[in-house]
Enzyme design. Structure first.
Site, PDB file in Angstrom:
ATOM      1  N   HIS A 188     -16.914  51.607  66.975  1.00  9.19           N
ATOM      2  CA  HIS A 188     -17.624  52.804  66.513  1.00  9.19           C
ATOM      3  C   HIS A 188     -17.824  52.709  65.009  1.00  9.19           C
ATOM      4  O   HIS A 188     -16.977  52.207  64.293  1.00  9.19           O
ATOM      5  CB  HIS A 188     -16.817  54.072  66.833  1.00  9.19           C
ATOM      6  CG  HIS A 188     -17.636  55.312  66.786  1.00  9.19           C
ATOM      7  ND1 HIS A 188     -17.906  55.967  65.620  1.00  9.19           N
ATOM      8  CD2 HIS A 188     -18.286  55.986  67.760  1.00  9.19           C
ATOM      9  CE1 HIS A 188     -18.671  57.014  65.887  1.00  9.19           C
ATOM     10  NE2 HIS A 188     -18.920  57.050  67.176  1.00  9.19           N
TER      11      HIS A 188
ATOM     12  N   ASP B 271     -18.343  56.345  75.289  1.00  6.48           N
ATOM     13  CA  ASP B 271     -19.115  55.794  76.412  1.00  6.48           C
ATOM     14  C   ASP B 271     -18.285  54.952  77.363  1.00  6.48           C
ATOM     15  O   ASP B 271     -18.790  54.548  78.417  1.00  6.48           O
ATOM     16  CB  ASP B 271     -20.271  54.940  75.856  1.00  6.48           C
ATOM     17  CG  ASP B 271     -21.292  55.815  75.158  1.00  6.48           C
ATOM     18  OD1 ASP B 271     -21.693  55.483  74.031  1.00  6.48           O
ATOM     19  OD2 ASP B 271     -21.668  56.838  75.729  1.00  6.48           O
TER      20      ASP B 271
HETATM   21  C1  SDX Z   1     -22.203  56.112  70.389  1.00  5.73           C
HETATM   22  O1  SDX Z   1     -22.465  57.147  65.579  1.00  5.73           O
HETATM   23  C2  SDX Z   1     -22.028  57.917  66.532  1.00  5.73           C
HETATM   24  O2  SDX Z   1     -21.371  58.916  66.317  1.00  5.73           O
HETATM   25  C3  SDX Z   1     -22.434  57.492  67.945  1.00  5.73           C
HETATM   26  C4  SDX Z   1     -21.800  58.249  69.103  1.00  5.73           C
HETATM   27  C5  SDX Z   1     -22.252  59.689  69.176  1.00  5.73           C
HETATM   28  O3  SDX Z   1     -21.527  60.527  69.746  1.00  5.73           O
HETATM   29  O4  SDX Z   1     -23.425  59.972  68.762  1.00  5.73           O
HETATM   30  O5  SDX Z   1     -20.391  58.217  68.961  1.00  5.73           O
HETATM   31  C6  SDX Z   1     -22.168  57.616  70.445  1.00  5.73           C
HETATM   32  O6  SDX Z   1     -23.239  55.561  70.137  1.00  5.73           O
HETATM   33  C7  SDX Z   1     -20.927  55.347  70.590  1.00  5.73           C
HETATM   34  C8  SDX Z   1     -21.107  53.787  70.427  1.00  5.73           C
HETATM   35  C9  SDX Z   1     -21.682  53.210  71.734  1.00  5.73           C
HETATM   36  N1  SDX Z   1     -22.040  51.804  71.525  1.00  5.73           N
HETATM   37  C10 SDX Z   1     -21.335  50.804  72.114  1.00  5.73           C
HETATM   38  O7  SDX Z   1     -20.300  50.968  72.755  1.00  5.73           O
HETATM   39  C11 SDX Z   1     -21.945  49.425  71.928  1.00  5.73           C
HETATM   40  C12 SDX Z   1     -20.838  48.427  71.559  1.00  5.73           C
HETATM   41  N2  SDX Z   1     -20.356  48.763  70.205  1.00  5.73           N
HETATM   42  C13 SDX Z   1     -20.997  48.106  69.119  1.00  5.73           C
HETATM   43  O8  SDX Z   1     -22.201  47.484  69.254  1.00  5.73           O
HETATM   44  C14 SDX Z   1     -20.601  48.617  67.732  1.00  5.73           C
HETATM   45  O9  SDX Z   1     -19.244  48.803  67.740  1.00  5.73           O
HETATM   46  C15 SDX Z   1     -21.310  49.862  67.224  1.00  5.73           C
HETATM   47  C16 SDX Z   1     -22.784  49.723  67.285  1.00  5.73           C
HETATM   48  C17 SDX Z   1     -20.868  51.056  67.993  1.00  5.73           C
HETATM   49  C18 SDX Z   1     -20.889  50.053  65.773  1.00  5.73           C
HETATM   50  O10 SDX Z   1     -21.384  48.968  65.072  1.00  5.73           O
HETATM   51  P1  SDX Z   1     -21.150  48.824  63.473  1.00  5.73           P
HETATM   52  O11 SDX Z   1     -20.440  49.981  62.929  1.00  5.73           O
HETATM   53  O12 SDX Z   1     -22.476  48.431  62.871  1.00  5.73           O
HETATM   54  O13 SDX Z   1     -20.125  47.646  63.391  1.00  5.73           O
HETATM   55  P2  SDX Z   1     -20.522  46.108  63.361  1.00  5.73           P
HETATM   56  O14 SDX Z   1     -21.586  45.813  64.377  1.00  5.73           O
HETATM   57  O15 SDX Z   1     -20.786  45.730  61.935  1.00  5.73           O
HETATM   58  O16 SDX Z   1     -19.150  45.423  63.874  1.00  5.73           O
HETATM   59  C19 SDX Z   1     -18.078  45.115  62.970  1.00  5.73           C
HETATM   60  C20 SDX Z   1     -17.379  43.893  63.588  1.00  5.73           C
HETATM   61  C21 SDX Z   1     -18.358  42.735  63.837  1.00  5.73           C
HETATM   62  O17 SDX Z   1     -17.603  41.551  63.829  1.00  5.73           O
HETATM   63  P3  SDX Z   1     -17.551  40.678  62.423  1.00  5.73           P
HETATM   64  O18 SDX Z   1     -19.001  40.372  62.059  1.00  5.73           O
HETATM   65  O19 SDX Z   1     -16.846  41.568  61.431  1.00  5.73           O
HETATM   66  O20 SDX Z   1     -16.761  39.428  62.790  1.00  5.73           O
HETATM   67  O21 SDX Z   1     -16.868  44.240  64.880  1.00  5.73           O
HETATM   68  C22 SDX Z   1     -17.534  43.465  65.872  1.00  5.73           C
HETATM   69  C23 SDX Z   1     -18.809  42.958  65.249  1.00  5.73           C
HETATM   70  O22 SDX Z   1     -19.239  41.746  65.871  1.00  5.73           O
HETATM   71  N3  SDX Z   1     -17.805  44.381  66.987  1.00  5.73           N
HETATM   72  C24 SDX Z   1     -17.679  44.066  68.279  1.00  5.73           C
HETATM   73  C25 SDX Z   1     -17.972  45.237  68.982  1.00  5.73           C
HETATM   74  N4  SDX Z   1     -18.267  46.212  68.120  1.00  5.73           N
HETATM   75  C26 SDX Z   1     -18.164  45.685  66.891  1.00  5.73           C
HETATM   76  N5  SDX Z   1     -17.347  42.894  68.881  1.00  5.73           N
HETATM   77  C27 SDX Z   1     -17.308  42.922  70.246  1.00  5.73           C
HETATM   78  N6  SDX Z   1     -17.576  44.016  71.006  1.00  5.73           N
HETATM   79  C28 SDX Z   1     -17.906  45.187  70.402  1.00  5.73           C
HETATM   80  N7  SDX Z   1     -18.163  46.260  71.130  1.00  5.73           N
END
Ligand code: SDX
Length: 427
Positions: A306, A363
């Site tokens: 998140h 989710d």
């Molecule tokens: C919602 O914003 C809100 O409030 C949203 C929400 C709401 O109520 O409106 O809470 C609802 O959208 C919840 C999120 C649902 N999405 C997912 O579950 C999709 C999977 N999660 C990700 O794609 C990710 O965690 C996000 C999009 C939710 C957040 O992404 P960020 O903040 O841009 O973080 P990032 O992509 O920069 O990740 C940081 C690190 C990275 O690794 P490094 O480059 O540091 O090595 O964490 C890793 C990412 O690769 N990472 C994951 C991951 N989420 C982040 N690796 C594997 N699986 C994951 N799910």
């Protein structure tokens, strides 16, 4: 000591005021930055940038706190119902019985959707994704409710808000029923707001509608948990579109489109599809954990991570507990729930996830309950939109009543410098 933040650059020093929020969050107010320094800031994804001041929802990502208008999500999920929470988010206070009854009666009075809208719905193939249908139908509503477009007075805003709270659940039920080949239903004004939603969605022709308290209570709680979440992607979209005074329905249509993405609200559908793939793969959670950690593999553990929560998403905790209760009450045995719990357990003990503070989000478990309630996977994000509707409305109303300026970010240009045009026969 000055309450300002100082910026030093190229031998010059600049000061900017620092704002403090109710919970002591600090923000550097850079409203005058470009005129004072000639410079702008840049922050892809706005990870460090506040777009507004808001009195609606407070999140503490480190502590896993979520409050709507100061009330904790845990209390509201336990003690309030969805229509009460919608009123709280939009108007700022919990309604008394008279206010709630009037709000509900006003909504009941506006629950008619023009029959012509069915022709638009009929134009979609059954294969159309419900989120694509709903963003279109919400925008199409504008044509049938012109008085809800250029609303500037609080009174006109109230009726636009009542209209969409009344009509959106009808559109949601029509979208589902069209997909299932069922006759379109208008529901029943003698029922509660959420009960009526459930009846509109699931009443079968020639069958008496059976009320199921477990199902209605679970749905009510899930809608409350999704109702608002400060400046997330779709809410920021609603505020951005609303800032041009495009109208409430158009702003909401844009918000629905933004929520559809699998990185946002679309994740609840992606989680179920991921869990089903793991189940089909013999429950090999390790394989999917390794895929999620492999930088070469685009696969992500959906429902994890998140932008704000670097601790447990408080909503995920409530939903996980509710999943056990609801499936138990309904006598549903779903192996997917055990796979989800196994995945969570492994991730919480895995260095990759622990180091990046990746916890289950809203989710991760919600789809398991939706599935137990008989909601098709493709409708999961629609249920998210149904829950988020009052939050989007509250944020849009706050932005308009505060007369916020039109949203128009700047950029850093990295394209070609000036160059002469080359005639076609010379290229
Ligand atoms: C919602 O914003 C809100 O409030 C949203 C929400 C709401 O109520 O409106 O809470 C609802 O959208 C919840 C999120 C649902 N999405 C997912 O579950 C999709 C999977 N999660 C990700 O794609 C990710 O965690 C996000 C999009 C939710 C957040 O992404 P960020 O903040 O841009 O973080 P990032 O992509 O920069 O990740 C940081 C690190 C990275 O690794 P490094 O480059 O540091 O090595 O964490 C890793 C990412 O690769 N990472 C994951 C991951 N989420 C982040 N690796 C594997 N699986 C994951 N799910």
């Amino acid at each position: 000591m000055s309450n300002n933040a100082r910026l030093e650059y190229a031998g010059k020093s600049y000061e900017f005021p620092v704002k403090k929020g109710t919970e002591n969050e600090l923000a550097i107010d850079i409203k005058t930055m470009r005129s004072a320094t000639g410079m702008i800031t840049i922050d892809p994804g706005y990870k460090n940038t506040g777009s507004c001041e808001s009195a609606i929802t407070f999140l503490d990502g480190e502590k896993g706190i979520l409050r709507y208008r100061g009330y904790s999500i845990e209390e509201l999920a336990e003690k309030a119902d969805f229509l009460e929470v919608a009123y709280l988010l939009i108007f700022g206070e919990l309604p008394n019985q008279e206010e709630l009854d009037k709000f509900h009666n006003d909504i009941k009075g506006e629950s008619h959707v023009d029959e012509e809208m069915k022709k638009i719905l009929d134009g979609f193939p059954k294969s159309a994704h419900p989120m694509g249908v709903l963003t279109s139908l919400t925008s199409a509503l504008i044509a049938f409710n012109p008085s809800s477009v250029n609303v500037t007075s609080e009174k006109d805003m109230y009726w636009a808000i009542v209209r969409i709270l009344a009509k959106f659940p009808v559109l949601v039920s029509w979208t589902l029923r069209k997909k299932k080949g069922l006759p379109l239903d208008y529901g029943d004004d003698t029922l509660g707001y959420v009960e009526n939603i459930h009846k509109m969605m699931f009443k079968r022709p020639n069958h008496k509608y059976e009320k199921n308290k477990v199902v209605i209570d679970a749905l009510d709680k899930l809608l409350i948990l999704h109702a608002d979440h400060e400046q997330n992607c779709s809410t920021s979209t609603v505020r951005m579109v609303g800032s041009s005074h495009a109208g409430l329905f158009a702003s909401l249509s844009a918000g629905i489109a933004a929520l559809w993405g699998p990185l946002h609200g679309g994740a609840n559908q992606a989680v179920l599809e991921m869990l089903e793939a793991i189940e089909a793969d013999g429950g090999d959670t390790k394989k999917y954990m390794n895929k999620a950690k492999d930088k070469e593999d685009p696969f992500r553990l959906m429902g994890f991570g998140h932008r704000v929560y670097k601790n447990f998403d408080p909503r995920a905790k409530i939903i996980k507990k509710a999943a056990d209760e609801v499936l138990g009450d309904l006598g549903v045995e779903d192996p997917i729930l055990e796979i989800a719990k196994g995945l969570e357990k492994e991730a919480l003990n895995d260095e990759y996830f622990v180091d990046r503070k990746l916890y289950p989000n809203v989710d991760f478990y919600s789809g398991i309950i939706y599935r137990a309630l008989g909601i098709p996977t493709e409708m999961f994000t629609v249920m998210f939109a149904l829950g988020r509707l009052p939050g989007w409305i509250a944020q849009w109303r706050e932005m308009r009543l505060r007369n916020e300026p039109i949203g128009r970010p700047r950029q850093v240009y990295i394209g070609h410098p000036s160059r002469e045009f080359v005639a076609l026969d010379k290229r």
